[in-house]
Design a protein around this motif. Structure first.
Motif, short mmCIF file in Angstrom:
data_model
loop_
_atom_site.label_atom_id
_atom_site.label_comp_id
_atom_site.label_asym_id
_atom_site.label_seq_id
_atom_site.Cartn_x
_atom_site.Cartn_y
_atom_site.Cartn_z
N TYR A 8 0.84 -1.21 0.00
CA TYR A 8 0.00 0.00 0.00
C TYR A 8 0.87 1.26 0.00
N LEU A 9 1.92 1.26 0.78
CA LEU A 9 2.78 2.44 0.91
C LEU A 9 3.64 2.70 -0.33
N SER A 10 3.59 1.78 -1.29
CA SER A 10 4.33 1.96 -2.55
C SER A 10 3.59 2.85 -3.54
N GLN A 11 2.41 3.31 -3.14
CA GLN A 11 1.61 4.27 -3.92
C GLN A 11 1.31 3.83 -5.35
N ASN A 12 1.00 2.55 -5.51
CA ASN A 12 0.60 2.00 -6.81
C ASN A 12 1.66 2.13 -7.90
N ASN A 13 2.91 2.37 -7.52
CA ASN A 13 4.00 2.34 -8.49
C ASN A 13 4.49 0.89 -8.56
N LYS A 14 4.29 0.25 -9.72
CA LYS A 14 4.53 -1.19 -9.82
C LYS A 14 5.96 -1.59 -9.44
N ASN A 15 6.94 -0.84 -9.91
CA ASN A 15 8.34 -1.21 -9.61
C ASN A 15 8.69 -1.00 -8.14
N MET A 17 6.52 -1.24 -5.77
CA MET A 17 5.83 -2.36 -5.11
C MET A 17 6.67 -3.64 -5.16
N ILE A 18 7.23 -3.91 -6.33
CA ILE A 18 8.05 -5.12 -6.49
C ILE A 18 9.25 -5.07 -5.53
N GLY A 19 9.95 -3.95 -5.52
CA GLY A 19 11.11 -3.80 -4.64
C GLY A 19 10.73 -3.90 -3.18
N ASN A 20 9.64 -3.27 -2.83
CA ASN A 20 9.17 -3.26 -1.45
C ASN A 20 8.80 -4.68 -1.01
N PHE A 21 8.24 -5.45 -1.94
CA PHE A 21 7.80 -6.81 -1.65
C PHE A 21 8.98 -7.79 -1.50
N ILE A 22 9.99 -7.65 -2.35
CA ILE A 22 11.09 -8.63 -2.33
C ILE A 22 12.21 -8.27 -1.35
N ALA A 23 12.11 -7.09 -0.74
CA ALA A 23 13.24 -6.55 0.05
C ALA A 23 13.76 -7.51 1.12
N ASP A 24 12.87 -8.21 1.79
CA ASP A 24 13.30 -9.14 2.85
C ASP A 24 14.09 -10.32 2.31
N HIS A 25 13.99 -10.55 1.00
CA HIS A 25 14.69 -11.68 0.39
C HIS A 25 15.96 -11.24 -0.35
N ILE A 26 16.34 -9.98 -0.15
CA ILE A 26 17.54 -9.43 -0.80
C ILE A 26 18.56 -9.14 0.29
N ARG A 27 19.69 -9.79 0.24
CA ARG A 27 20.73 -9.59 1.25
C ARG A 27 21.75 -8.56 0.79
N GLY A 28 22.17 -7.72 1.72
CA GLY A 28 23.26 -6.76 1.44
C GLY A 28 23.01 -5.95 0.20
N ASN A 29 23.97 -5.97 -0.73
CA ASN A 29 23.82 -5.16 -1.96
C ASN A 29 23.45 -6.01 -3.17
#
Length: 196
Positions: A8-15, A17-29
């Protein structure tokens, strides 16, 4: 915060949203292989988590649970707050929750093969059980808490937290409403900064 709030906080920007959703599965850089906007979503997710963990109202919510659940208190509050967002969705969005949830599922289903394996697995689970929509029901929350407890092999006892939600719903609702206004203002500011 949990999945529905991050989306919701991604303000309907698809990309974002994708980044916000996968963030916990992305380590470091490991985010560097993604587009700039998806990276912004990953950074936004991390900013939201930091802001949430430090917020006085969230700490107050956690204190109500700490004695029983110890370091799992924050995970439970994340799930409770998604329940209040889903339950009061009409206060935050003009798009009905079922329509919103289906649009998210369609977006992720189309691009899932480009995402981390853990994200792919969660997308499958999320769609199968219509998680985002079912957050608005206590039964849906109970299933999530049971699943989390199962994942900790019963150590967390998170399955019991549905009782806390029933007993302290008014207090937790109050916390969420006040906190979420602050979080929305913070997120809007962060997104505006990222765009410049």
């Amino acid at each position: 915060m949990n999945f529905l709030a991050h989306l919701y906080l991604s303000q309907n920007n698809k990309n974002i949203m994708i980044g916000n959703f996968i963030a916990d599965h992305i380590r470091g850089n490991n985010y560097e292989r993604f587009s700039k906007e998806i990276q912004q979503g990953i950074f936004l997710h991390r900013e939201i988590d930091t802001f949430t963990d430090a917020h006085q109202i969230v700490r107050k919510s956690k204190r109500r649970l700490h004695e029983r659940y110890r370091h799992y208190d924050g995970v439970i509050i994340d799930i409770f707050y998604d329940y209040f967002l889903a339950k009061n969705w009409a206060n935050y969005s003009t798009i009905p929750l079922d329509v919103y949830a289906n649009s998210v599922y369609n977006l992720f289903d189309e691009i899932k093969m480009e995402l981390p394996i853990k994200s792919q697995n969660f997308i499958k689970y999320m769609i199968e059980y219509n998680i985002l929509f079912n957050y608005k029901y206590k039964d849906g929350i109970e299933k999530v808490l049971n699943g989390m407890n199962h994942r900790t092999k019963g150590k967390s006892q998170m399955n019991l937290a549905i009782e806390d939600l029933r007993n302290l719903e008014v207090e937790f609702q109050e916390d969420f409403t006040l906190f979420f206004d602050d979080l929305k203002a913070f997120t809007n500011k962060k997104l505006a900064e990222m765009r410049h």
